[in-house]
Scaffold this active site. Structure first.
Site, mmCIF file in Angstrom:
data_model
loop_
_atom_site.group_PDB
_atom_site.id
_atom_site.type_symbol
_atom_site.label_atom_id
_atom_site.label_comp_id
_atom_site.label_asym_id
_atom_site.label_seq_id
_atom_site.Cartn_x
_atom_site.Cartn_y
_atom_site.Cartn_z
ATOM 1 N N GLU A 44 -67.990 -53.427 20.327
ATOM 2 C CA GLU A 44 -67.407 -52.119 20.490
ATOM 3 C C GLU A 44 -67.087 -51.635 22.230
ATOM 4 O O GLU A 44 -68.033 -52.395 22.724
ATOM 5 C CB GLU A 44 -68.016 -50.597 20.406
ATOM 6 N N LYS A 124 -62.366 -45.983 14.812
ATOM 7 C CA LYS A 124 -62.971 -45.599 14.712
ATOM 8 C C LYS A 124 -62.903 -43.647 13.676
ATOM 9 O O LYS A 124 -62.796 -42.877 13.900
ATOM 10 C CB LYS A 124 -64.218 -45.555 15.398
ATOM 11 N N CYS A 166 -69.815 -49.178 15.527
ATOM 12 C CA CYS A 166 -70.848 -48.063 15.495
ATOM 13 C C CYS A 166 -71.776 -47.027 14.603
ATOM 14 O O CYS A 166 -71.933 -47.257 13.636
ATOM 15 C CB CYS A 166 -70.119 -47.582 17.394
#
Ligand SMILES: O=C(O)CNC(=O)[C@H](CS)NC(=O)CCC(=O)C(=O)O
Length: 280
Positions: A44, A124, A166
């Site tokens: 990321e 995301k 993440c």
């Protein structure tokens, strides 16, 4: 059935300068290709880490111009003949082309094939607005980023890939959806904090691998970025049984790789057929 191929997780300690991060990423991608990986996965924020000009970068990415992060990744993929999963980068437009309002951007994980063509984009979904409770303090990712809302899979030489980023790792329902969409392996490019990583990184990754019976490739940021910002590292690849088969146990940039065995995936799924046993 596709053959088993090797994939690489690339650990970085990205700094605040995009250019320097790209120079370092290039070296690590070369190393992944030399190690025999067919697909390399960057962490990321590999290029734009705590960048002060995020909105500006997002606009340049939206224009897709020469010198953008995307043009770099596409060029490297074609040059090295390597599939690249580009952890996350700031995007000023949504997948439908509309501009992200209010000076925010999307955190997009994009995939390039070995011809240098972009074949997938995931934004995301879960944003890290949390109190970490040490010197690293409060994170308010939603100040800078707009969440995505689409579950994304894409076919790769290592099998069908499910994409997450993440903090998504804490939401098992996303991985359920990825498995439902046929994912055989899942990437979790990350920048986990040192504190939360120490407590939760490996157990969460292994749980996702075990419960959805998928391979997991999780490249993390790992090291000291400045006085305040320290990330956990321990980039790893996990098999569908939940065993860690490759891990970078030291801080600092590096590459770990493993062959994602398709037979092992099939054997794991047929031995304990949890997917057929679901009742809820
Ligand atoms: O801070 C930056 O500049 C880069 N961005 C990130 O590091 C992102 C968003 S703040 N980090 C996470 O999602 C950490 C999640 C995490 O650590 C957990 O779930 O425990």
């Amino acid at each position: 059935m596709t053959a088993s191929v090797s994939v690489a997780a690339i650990q970085m300690v990205s700094g605040f300068e995009v250019e320097q991060n790209l120079v370092r990423a290039r070296e690590l991608l070369e190393q992944a290709a030399e190690d025999g990986a067919r697909v390399a996965v960057l962490p990321e924020n590999f290029a734009a880490f705590q960048n002060r000009r995020l909105a500006e970068l997002g606009q340049s990415e939206a224009r897709g111009e020469d010198g953008s992060i995307q043009s770099f990744v596409g060029r490297e993929a074609a040059r090295l003949g390597l599939w690249i999963v580009a952890g996350s980068l700031p995007m000023g437009t949504r997948p439908d082309g509309t501009v992200v309002p209010d000076g925010r951007v999307r955190a997009a994980c994009m995939v390039w094939n070995d011809q240098g063509e972009r074949v997938a984009r995931y934004d995301k979904i879960h944003l890290f607005d949390a109190m970490v409770g040490d010197s690293q303090g409060r994170y308010q990712e939603s100040d800078l980023f707009e969440p995505g809302d689409e579950v994304v899979t894409v076919d790769t030489p290592a099998g069908r890939l499910g994409i997450s980023i993440c903090y998504d790792l804490r939401f098992p329902e996303l991985y359920r959806r990825l498995r439902e969409a046929g994912a055989e392996w899942v990437v979790v490019p990350s920048a986990f904090t040192h504190r939360t990583g120490e407590a939760h990184w490996e157990p969460l990754l292994r749980a996702r691998a075990i419960e959805d019976q998928v391979w997991i490739c999780a490249p993390n940021q790992g090291g000291q970025h400045d006085e305040r910002r320290q990330t956990w590292g321990h980039s790893m690849i996990i098999d569908p049984w939940g065993s860690v088969v490759a891990e970078r146990s030291e801080d600092g940039p590096g590459v770990v790789s493993a062959v994602l065995d398709r037979d092992q995936l099939a054997r794991t799924r047929s031995a304990i057929p949890v997917w057929e046993h679901r009742r809820l």
